[in-house]
Write a protein that holds these residues in place. Structure first.
Motif, PDB file in Angstrom:
ATOM      1  N   TRP A  15       0.845  -1.207   0.000  1.00  0.00           N
ATOM      2  CA  TRP A  15       0.000   0.000   0.000  1.00  0.00           C
ATOM      3  C   TRP A  15       0.877   1.252   0.000  1.00  0.00           C
ATOM      4  O   TRP A  15       0.658   2.182  -0.770  1.00  0.00           O
TER       5      TRP A  15
ATOM      6  N   TRP B 101      -1.503   3.317  -3.008  1.00  0.00           N
ATOM      7  CA  TRP B 101      -2.909   3.036  -3.237  1.00  0.00           C
ATOM      8  C   TRP B 101      -3.771   3.939  -2.381  1.00  0.00           C
ATOM      9  O   TRP B 101      -3.356   4.375  -1.299  1.00  0.00           O
ATOM     10  N   LYS B 102      -4.988   4.164  -2.817  1.00  0.00           N
ATOM     11  CA  LYS B 102      -5.957   4.894  -1.997  1.00  0.00           C
ATOM     12  C   LYS B 102      -6.387   3.978  -0.851  1.00  0.00           C
ATOM     13  O   LYS B 102      -6.318   2.755  -0.938  1.00  0.00           O
TER      14      LYS B 102
ATOM     15  N   LYS C  76      -8.970   1.216  -1.658  1.00  0.00           N
ATOM     16  CA  LYS C  76      -8.434   0.043  -2.364  1.00  0.00           C
ATOM     17  C   LYS C  76      -7.765  -0.905  -1.375  1.00  0.00           C
ATOM     18  O   LYS C  76      -7.954  -2.123  -1.450  1.00  0.00           O
TER      19      LYS C  76
ATOM     20  N   ILE D 100      -8.865  -4.792  -0.570  1.00  0.00           N
ATOM     21  CA  ILE D 100      -7.908  -5.896  -0.663  1.00  0.00           C
ATOM     22  C   ILE D 100      -7.847  -6.650   0.665  1.00  0.00           C
ATOM     23  O   ILE D 100      -7.757  -7.877   0.685  1.00  0.00           O
TER      24      ILE D 100
ATOM     25  N   LYS E 136      -6.069  -9.332 -10.526  1.00  0.00           N
ATOM     26  CA  LYS E 136      -6.265  -7.907 -10.807  1.00  0.00           C
ATOM     27  C   LYS E 136      -4.969  -7.124 -10.642  1.00  0.00           C
ATOM     28  O   LYS E 136      -4.659  -6.240 -11.448  1.00  0.00           O
TER      29      LYS E 136
ATOM     30  N   GLU F 129      -3.048  -5.075 -13.542  1.00  0.00           N
ATOM     31  CA  GLU F 129      -2.685  -3.667 -13.373  1.00  0.00           C
ATOM     32  C   GLU F 129      -1.198  -3.441 -13.668  1.00  0.00           C
ATOM     33  O   GLU F 129      -0.817  -2.462 -14.279  1.00  0.00           O
TER      34      GLU F 129
END
Length: 96
Positions: A60, A65-66, A69, A73, A89, A93
């Motif tokens: 993270w 990441w926001k 998100k 996860i 995913k 990405e």
């Protein structure tokens, strides 16, 4: 190795351990009177779950990441088969 690569590997291992716990160890405990199956599989899954959380925090921060998100996860780790979807995913990405 990047923290994302490590996280993806841990996520798959955690997902496998969860499925083994649910679909192998639990039936062995209740249908075959083998409680040690849950003890050892549960212990391994618990360790991998904690490692999943630590690796998630590292990925993270590295990936920026926001918050939402990262929460999604994390929630995926609580659902059977979801860690494999997260892995796919994240792989998709990364290849973009």
């Amino acid at each position: 190795m990047s923290s994302l690569t490590l996280f993806r590997k841990v996520a798959v291992a955690e997902g496998i351990s969860y499925l083994l716990l649910l679909f192998v160890a639990m039936p062995l405990k209740y249908l075959a009177d083998m409680p040690l199956a849950v003890k050892y599989t549960g212990w391994a899954h618990g360790l991998l779950f904690v490692f999943y959380g630590v690796c998630l925090i590292m990925a993270w921060q590295e990936q920026k990441w926001k918050f939402g998100k990262a929460v999604l996860i994390f929630v995926a780790s609580l659902l059977p088969f979801a860690p494999f979807i997260v892995d796919k995913k994240l792989k998709d990405e990364r290849s973009k």
